[in-house]
Write an enzyme that holds these catalytic residues in place. Structure first.
Site, PDB file in Angstrom:
ATOM      1  N   HIS A  82       0.842  -1.194   0.000  1.00 21.03           N
ATOM      2  CA  HIS A  82       0.000   0.000   0.000  1.00 21.03           C
ATOM      3  C   HIS A  82       0.872   1.237   0.000  1.00 21.03           C
ATOM      4  O   HIS A  82       1.861   1.308   0.714  1.00 21.03           O
ATOM      5  CB  HIS A  82      -0.897   0.010   1.249  1.00 21.03           C
ATOM      6  N   ASP A 161     -14.375   3.691   7.559  1.00 18.66           N
ATOM      7  CA  ASP A 161     -13.268   4.501   7.045  1.00 18.66           C
ATOM      8  C   ASP A 161     -13.759   5.451   5.956  1.00 18.66           C
ATOM      9  O   ASP A 161     -13.362   6.614   5.918  1.00 18.66           O
ATOM     10  CB  ASP A 161     -12.148   3.597   6.511  1.00 18.66           C
ATOM     11  N   ARG A 168     -13.170  13.777   7.559  1.00 22.90           N
ATOM     12  CA  ARG A 168     -11.834  14.344   7.827  1.00 22.90           C
ATOM     13  C   ARG A 168     -11.435  15.321   6.728  1.00 22.90           C
ATOM     14  O   ARG A 168     -10.821  16.357   6.978  1.00 22.90           O
ATOM     15  CB  ARG A 168     -10.800  13.213   7.891  1.00 22.90           C
ATOM     16  N   SER A 183      -6.752   4.333   9.171  1.00 17.88           N
ATOM     17  CA  SER A 183      -7.489   4.312   7.909  1.00 17.88           C
ATOM     18  C   SER A 183      -6.812   3.351   6.920  1.00 17.88           C
ATOM     19  O   SER A 183      -7.453   2.463   6.345  1.00 17.88           O
ATOM     20  CB  SER A 183      -7.538   5.741   7.346  1.00 17.88           C
ATOM     21  N   LYS A 187      -8.071  -0.917   5.921  1.00 14.21           N
ATOM     22  CA  LYS A 187      -8.365  -1.427   4.570  1.00 14.21           C
ATOM     23  C   LYS A 187      -7.494  -2.645   4.256  1.00 14.21           C
ATOM     24  O   LYS A 187      -7.936  -3.593   3.626  1.00 14.21           O
ATOM     25  CB  LYS A 187      -8.132  -0.318   3.536  1.00 14.21           C
TER      26      LYS A 187
HETATM   27  N1  URA Z   1      -4.746   7.047   2.637  1.00 13.31           N
HETATM   28  C1  URA Z   1      -5.774   6.476   3.302  1.00 13.31           C
HETATM   29  O1  URA Z   1      -6.285   5.443   2.896  1.00 13.31           O
HETATM   30  N2  URA Z   1      -6.219   7.076   4.417  1.00 13.31           N
HETATM   31  C2  URA Z   1      -5.690   8.198   4.913  1.00 13.31           C
HETATM   32  O2  URA Z   1      -6.110   8.664   5.938  1.00 13.31           O
HETATM   33  C3  URA Z   1      -4.620   8.787   4.203  1.00 13.31           C
HETATM   34  C4  URA Z   1      -4.158   8.192   3.065  1.00 13.31           C
END
Ligand code: URA
Length: 433
Positions: A82, A161, A168, A183, A187
């Protein structure tokens, strides 16, 4: 429990229990806690932070807010990667074939671009016929047979999220380490992988502007991964200029093909090989990083990696001929050269401004439902450390739009040119494991 008491508790800097955090996350996801109270809570977290335990509990609550993917039908150790978000970041397109070549199953869910950062799914969809939606059976079969599949993220994964991130975004609480870490990790955990390699970007195009902050974020995510039973490594990589030379969609696919043919720029090649090597080590294909890195280089030199990319495109319905003939990818009608008005060394390039320029040219979306122009983007002719003469081309804008004055001005002002030669760029700042 009352949300107002929990807001006050966090405001005083006290730690919340697992059940208190879960009450907030599930309550907000189900619409029982209104935006104004959740905004106040997020701002309290922004200023007071969270303990390691609270961050792990927040991550788990977000995982439990929706479906989780069961990858147990896939043989082997599933490794995911990621990126915390960058400009010109086409690394996923490169690491998937590389890992597949050494037998590491990559069952990847990727996102679309939003704002100034690009997304792997948009890039792949610029290839004619490429399908980013596969049935569960096809996804599992492709990974078992070919060791690779990339699909768009299921809408049912981590709904908390999605909702919290959107809030946010409009309440000034994106750049909070506990919130970013939970966050991203929620995922990854929900998507079912066994091991995770994180590419934590630092610099003008990243959420983390300093190496110190990026290291804290990297350590936080590695700790979350480990506490939830996933082997996790974070590589802190530079985003003080766009990665490589291309920013957009089709042009980034073309550049990714070039990396796999051994013609990539040094920054993107180094980052791709580093990430792929850590994935190969976590997946058990190599006992040490150095041997993995050597093998990754060989796969590029022998042409095996680029053949794997062809196979990847073919099995997901795309036209594999783009690999031998990248001119088959969408091309814009207009190519505007942005010239330098001064001579000197390029000291920095604001990556976010280049990302926004690409978006203004049509390569990105302002909202989730906007359509994009796959052929739009920016080619970085000059990079940090290069000498430019007055009148030299700094970058080229590709577009089908007519009114692009904003993109012209922004991309030009992204380049900071001075007499003094800057320090050489460090592509990899450090590795946290
Ligand atoms: N990428 C994400 O998935 N979440 C965040 O808060 C920042 C970058």
């Amino acid at each position: 429990m009352r949300i107002v008491d929990l807001i006050n508790k966090k405001k005083r800097g006290e730690n919340l229990s697992a059940s208190e955090i879960d009450y907030i996350v599930q309550g907000y996801t189900m619409g029982e806690i209104p935006d104004y109270q959740m905004s106040a809570f997020l701002m309290a977290v922004y200023f007071k932070g969270m303990s390691k335990e609270e961050i792990a509990n927040l991550t788990l609550s977000m995982v439990n807010s929706g479906e989780t993917v069961d990858l147990s039908m896939i043989e082997g150790i599933k490794v995911d990667k990621h990126s915390s978000g960058g400009v010109g970041d086409k690394i996923s397109l490169v690491i998937v074939p590389l890992c597949a070549c050494v037998g590491i199953p990559v069952a990847k869910m990727s996102g679309r671009g939003l704002g100034h950062t690009g997304g792997t799914i948009d890039k792949l969809e610029s290839i004619e016929g490429f399908r980013t939606e596969l049935s569960k059976d096809e996804f599992v079969n492709n990974v078992n047979k070919y060791k690779m599949a990339i699909v768009g993220q299921s809408p049912n994964l981590t709904p908390a999220d999605k909702k919290i991130y959107a809030l946010r975004d409009v309440t000034g609480t994106v750049d909070s380490i506990p919130l970013i870490a939970s966050s991203i990790m929620s995922k990854k955990i929900a998507s079912g992988c066994d091991c995770i390699v994180l590419d934590v970007k630092v610099g003008s195009g990243a959420f983390m502007k300093s190496v110190d902050e990026a290291v804290i974020l990297a350590k936080t995510m590695v700790e979350i991964g480990k506490s939830l039973g996933r082997k996790t490594v974070a590589v802190v990589t530079d985003m003080n200029q766009p990665l490589g030379h291309e920013v957009g969609n089709a042009n980034e696919v073309k550049e990714a093909i070039g990396i796999l043919k051994g013609r990539g720029a040094e920054d993107e090649t180094t980052v791709a090989l580093t990430i792929a090597s850590y994935m190969a080590v976590l997946g058990g294909a190599f006992s040490d990083y150095e041997s993995a890195y050597k093998k990754m280089r060989e796969l590029i030199e022998s042409g095996e990696a680029v053949e794997k990319l062809k196979e990847f495109i073919r099995i997901q319905g795309g036209n594999p001929e783009v690999v031998d003939n990248p001119d088959l990818l969408p091309k814009a009608e207009k190519h505007i050269e942005i010239k330098s008005s001064v001579s000197g060394y390029v000291n920095s390039i604001n990556a976010e401004d280049i990302g926004v320029s690409a978006m203004l040219l049509g390569a990105g979306r302002k909202t989730k439902n906007d359509s994009i122009d796959f052929s739009a983007g920016v080619t970085m002719v000059k990079k940090v450390g290069d000498w430019v003469d007055e009148g030299d081309t700094l970058c080229i804008l590709h577009t089908n739009k007519t009114d692009i004055n904003d993109a012209k001005e922004l991309s030009k002002s992204a380049f900071v040119i001075k007499d003094k030669k800057p320090e050489p760029v460090k592509f990899i700042h450090c590795v946290i494991d």
